[in-house]
Design a protein around this motif. Structure first.
Motif, short mmCIF file in Angstrom:
data_model
loop_
_atom_site.label_atom_id
_atom_site.label_comp_id
_atom_site.label_asym_id
_atom_site.label_seq_id
_atom_site.Cartn_x
_atom_site.Cartn_y
_atom_site.Cartn_z
N VAL A 19 1.09 -1.25 0.09
CA VAL A 19 -0.60 0.28 0.07
C VAL A 19 1.28 1.12 0.17
O VAL A 19 1.57 1.75 1.00
CB VAL A 19 -0.89 -0.43 1.41
CG1 VAL A 19 -2.08 1.54 1.31
CG2 VAL A 19 -2.26 -1.28 1.38
N VAL A 20 0.59 2.14 -1.07
CA VAL A 20 1.19 3.07 -0.98
C VAL A 20 0.70 4.76 -0.19
O VAL A 20 -0.88 4.92 -0.81
CB VAL A 20 1.83 4.00 -2.62
CG1 VAL A 20 2.20 5.33 -2.77
CG2 VAL A 20 2.93 2.57 -3.42
N ARG A 40 -0.90 0.03 12.50
CA ARG A 40 -1.36 -0.93 12.50
C ARG A 40 -1.75 -1.94 10.95
O ARG A 40 -1.68 -2.83 10.69
CB ARG A 40 -2.96 -0.40 12.74
CG ARG A 40 -3.09 -0.32 14.02
CD ARG A 40 -3.25 -2.21 15.37
NE ARG A 40 -3.37 -1.98 16.62
CZ ARG A 40 -3.11 -1.10 16.99
NH1 ARG A 40 -1.67 -1.09 17.29
NH2 ARG A 40 -3.21 -1.12 18.39
N LEU A 41 -2.51 -0.72 9.68
CA LEU A 41 -2.20 -1.52 9.07
C LEU A 41 -0.70 -2.75 8.02
O LEU A 41 -0.55 -3.10 7.99
CB LEU A 41 -2.81 -0.04 7.39
CG LEU A 41 -3.71 0.05 7.10
CD1 LEU A 41 -3.14 0.87 6.10
CD2 LEU A 41 -4.65 -1.23 6.67
N ASP A 46 2.71 -4.24 3.20
CA ASP A 46 4.25 -3.53 3.21
C ASP A 46 3.27 -1.59 3.21
O ASP A 46 2.43 -1.75 1.81
CB ASP A 46 4.90 -4.38 2.48
CG ASP A 46 5.61 -5.32 2.74
OD1 ASP A 46 5.50 -4.99 4.11
OD2 ASP A 46 6.56 -5.80 1.99
N VAL A 47 3.66 -0.73 4.01
CA VAL A 47 3.16 0.93 3.65
C VAL A 47 4.63 0.81 2.75
O VAL A 47 6.17 1.54 3.91
CB VAL A 47 2.45 0.96 4.86
CG1 VAL A 47 1.63 2.52 3.93
CG2 VAL A 47 1.57 -0.15 5.22
N TRP A 48 4.18 1.66 2.17
CA TRP A 48 5.00 3.19 2.12
C TRP A 48 4.45 4.27 2.32
O TRP A 48 3.50 5.20 0.65
CB TRP A 48 5.49 3.17 0.13
CG TRP A 48 6.34 2.08 0.48
CD1 TRP A 48 6.71 0.32 0.60
CD2 TRP A 48 6.76 1.61 -1.41
NE1 TRP A 48 7.91 -0.40 -0.20
CE2 TRP A 48 7.57 0.38 -1.54
CE3 TRP A 48 6.87 2.75 -2.30
CZ2 TRP A 48 8.33 -0.02 -2.34
CZ3 TRP A 48 7.88 1.71 -4.04
CH2 TRP A 48 8.12 0.54 -3.50
N ARG A 118 6.09 -4.96 -7.92
CA ARG A 118 5.20 -5.31 -6.75
C ARG A 118 4.30 -3.58 -7.70
O ARG A 118 4.47 -2.68 -7.53
CB ARG A 118 5.02 -5.22 -5.52
CG ARG A 118 5.23 -6.52 -4.81
CD ARG A 118 5.29 -6.45 -3.03
NE ARG A 118 6.39 -5.23 -2.71
CZ ARG A 118 6.29 -5.00 -2.02
NH1 ARG A 118 5.02 -5.37 -0.91
NH2 ARG A 118 7.08 -3.84 -1.30
N THR A 119 3.08 -4.21 -8.33
CA THR A 119 1.66 -3.09 -8.75
C THR A 119 1.11 -3.00 -7.11
O THR A 119 0.39 -4.03 -6.15
CB THR A 119 0.97 -3.73 -9.46
OG1 THR A 119 1.57 -3.74 -10.42
CG2 THR A 119 -0.19 -2.61 -9.42
N PRO A 120 0.86 -1.62 -6.25
CA PRO A 120 0.59 -1.83 -5.28
C PRO A 120 -1.40 -1.87 -5.35
O PRO A 120 -1.79 -2.35 -5.98
CB PRO A 120 0.23 -0.05 -5.22
CG PRO A 120 1.20 0.79 -5.56
CD PRO A 120 1.65 -0.82 -7.22
N LEU A 121 -1.50 -2.47 -3.76
CA LEU A 121 -2.57 -3.07 -4.31
C LEU A 121 -3.83 -2.05 -3.56
O LEU A 121 -4.80 -1.71 -4.38
CB LEU A 121 -3.12 -3.79 -2.31
CG LEU A 121 -4.84 -4.66 -2.35
CD1 LEU A 121 -5.02 -5.22 -2.67
CD2 LEU A 121 -4.26 -5.21 -0.59
#
Length: 396
Positions: A19-20, A40-41, A46-48, A118-121
Motif C-alpha cells: 500500500v502506497v 496497524r496496516l 507493506d506500507v510506503w 509489485r503493483t500496489p494493492l
C-alpha cells in the motif's frame, strides 16, 4: 536536479501486498490519524509512507550550511513501513511549484516500484491534493482524515483550490473514505464509500491504573492531550482554571493558537504545560489525570472531525468531558459528558473530578475503547479495498 530516491525500499523482495500512502504530514510530525492507521496496516501489508513534498530551499536550511539535499530518499521507519521524503523544486505550494512537486513525487514512487516489482494493492491519498495520481495501482483511495476544505483557513490554504483538488481526487478514486458522516454526506459521487472513524491504541493504555482522584493527598487533575491549536476553545479551559482545578496540558502549541491567552493560561500556578511528548510517555501522563478534556470550538471543521484524544482517554479508563461534537454523540459512551458553555463545561469537569472511580468503572471504559482499536479500523479499510479489487471499480 534528480527525483531519484537515494535510499531504497527493503532489499529483499516481499510477498506481502503493498500500500502506497500519500500522507498529509511528514512521518516525524505529531502522530495523527494516518500515522496510527498505517502502523496497524503494516501488520498485514507493506506500507510506503510518502511525505508531502518539501522545498529544496528548506532542506538547505535544515542541513546547516551543508547545501541543499536535492534527491528524495527512502528509509524504513517502523516494522513494515518505509518512508519516502520527497524533495521538490522551490515553492511547492504555488501553481507552478505544485505541478513540479507532483511530478517529483510520482517519479520517486514510480522508480521505487520499478525496483520492487509489485503493483500496489492501493494508493491512498490522505491529503488535500493528490500527488500520486499517475502511480499505477489496483485501487485508488481518497481518504479524508478531516474536512480539508472546511479547515483551509486553519491550514493557511485557499479553500477554493482545496475544493477543486478534492473534486479531482474523488473523480479519480475507486473508493472514498471519510472519518465522519458529515464529510461523506457532502460528497456527491457515486462510488464505493467507507465511513472509517478514528480509533485508539487500546493495548498501549491498558496498564494505566485506576485514577488516584486526589486520594494520595493532591487534587484530582483534568487534562488535555494533543496539539494545542485554534481548534481548542481556550474559554473552556480558562473556565476550568478559574475554579482553581489542577490542569495538565500535554502537546505542542500550534502557531494558530491565541498565544497571549495561552501564555496567560499556562502561567497560572495550578496549570502545567508539558509541550510535545513522545508517544511512550503518554500512558504515564494520562495516569496523572482523572478526567480527559476534548474542548473543541464549534466550527464546521471540528464538527466534521473525530478527535483522537476522546478514545485515548477512554482507553486509559478516564472519564471524558467534551464539547458536543457529532463524533462524540456517535460514540454513545456513558463515560463522556458534553457541554458547550464555559460555565457548564467547568461544572461538568467538577462533577467528573469528584465522582468516584473503581476498577469496574475503569475496566468498562477500557473495554468500550477496545471495540474501537486501530486494528479494527485497519481491517475495515483492507476489506473495503479488497472488495473494490475483487469486484472492480464502480462505473462513474
Amino acid at each position: 536536479m534528480s527525483g531519484r530516491p537515494s535510499g531504497r525500499p527493503p532489499e529483499r523482495p516481499s510477498v506481502r501486498p503493498l500500500v502506497v500512502w500519500a500522507a498529509g504530514v511528514p512521518w516525524d510530525a505529531v502522530p495523527g490519524t494516518d500515522h496510527h492507521l498505517v502502523r496497524r496496516l503494516a501488520r498485514d501489508v507493506d506500507v510506503w509512507w510518502v511525505d508531502p513534498p518539501v522545498s529544496v530551499l528548506r532542506t538547505a536550511r535544515r542541513t546547516a550550511g551543508a547545501g541543499p539535499r536535492w534527491r528524495s530518499a527512502a528509509a524504513p521507519v517502523a516494522d513494515g513501513v518505509t518512508r519516502t521524503s520527497v524533495v521538490s523544486p522551490p515553492f511547492p505550494s504555488r501553481p507552478g511549484g505544485r505541478v513540479a512537486a507532483r511530478l517529483v513525487s510520482e517519479l520517486a514512487v514510480r522508480r521505487a516500484l520499478a525496483r520492487d516489482g509489485r503493483t500496489p494493492l492501493a494508493v491512498v491519498t490522505a491529503r488535500p491534493e493528490d500527488h500520486l495520481a499517475g502511480v499505477p495501482t489496483r485501487c485508488r483511495v481518497h481518504y479524508a482524515t478531516d474536512d480539508f476544505v472546511a479547515g483551509a483557513a486553519l491550514l493557511g490554504l485557499d479553500p477554493r483550490r482545496l475544493a477543486r483538488a478534492e473534486r479531482r481526487s474523488l473523480a479519480a478514486a475507486d473508493l472514498a473514505v471519510a472519518v465522519s458522516p458529515e464529510i461523506l454526506d457532502r460528497w456527491p459521487w457515486s462510488m464505493p464509500t467507507l465511513l472509517l472513524p478514528n480509533g485508539c491504541d487500546s493495548e498501549r493504555y491498558r496498564p494505566v491504573p485506576v485514577p488516584d482522584g486526589g486520594q494520595s493527598g493532591g487534587e484530582a487533575v483534568a487534562g488535555v492531550v494533543g496539539q494545542l491549536s485554534a481548534r481548542i476553545d481556550l474559554a473552556l479551559l480558562e473556565a476550568v482554571a478559574r475554579r482553581g482545578r489542577p490542569l495538565l496540558l500535554v502537546g505542542p502549541a500550534d502557531r494558530s493558537v491565541d498565544r497571549a491567552r495561552f501564555d496567560a493560561l499556562v502561567a497560572l500556578p495550578h496549570v502545567t504545560w508539558t509541550g510535545r511528548q513522545p508517544a511512550e510517555a503518554l500512558p504515564d501522563l494520562l495516569g496523572r489525570m482523572k478526567v480527559g478534556l476534548t474542548p473543541y470550538t464549534d466550527t464546521p471543521f471540528n464538527r466534521a472531525s473525530f478527535p483522537l484524544k476522546t478514545l485515548e482517554y477512554l482507553a486509559a479508563g478516564r472519564a471524558v468531558v467534551s464539547t458536543p461534537l457529532p463524533a462524540v454523540a456517535a460514540l454513545g459512551s456513558p463515560a463522556v459528558t458534553t457541554a458547550a458553555d464555559p460555565g457548564d463545561f467547568a461544572d461538568a469537569v467538577d462533577r467528573a473530578l469528584h465522582a468516584p472511580d473503581d476498577e469496574a468503572t475503569v475496566a468498562a471504559r477500557k473495554a468500550f475503547a477496545a471495540r474501537h482499536d486501530w486494528s479494527r479500523r485497519a481491517r475495515d479499510l483492507l476489506e473495503a479495498i479488497d472488495a473494490v479489487v475483487s469486484h472492480g471499480p464502480a462505473d462513474r
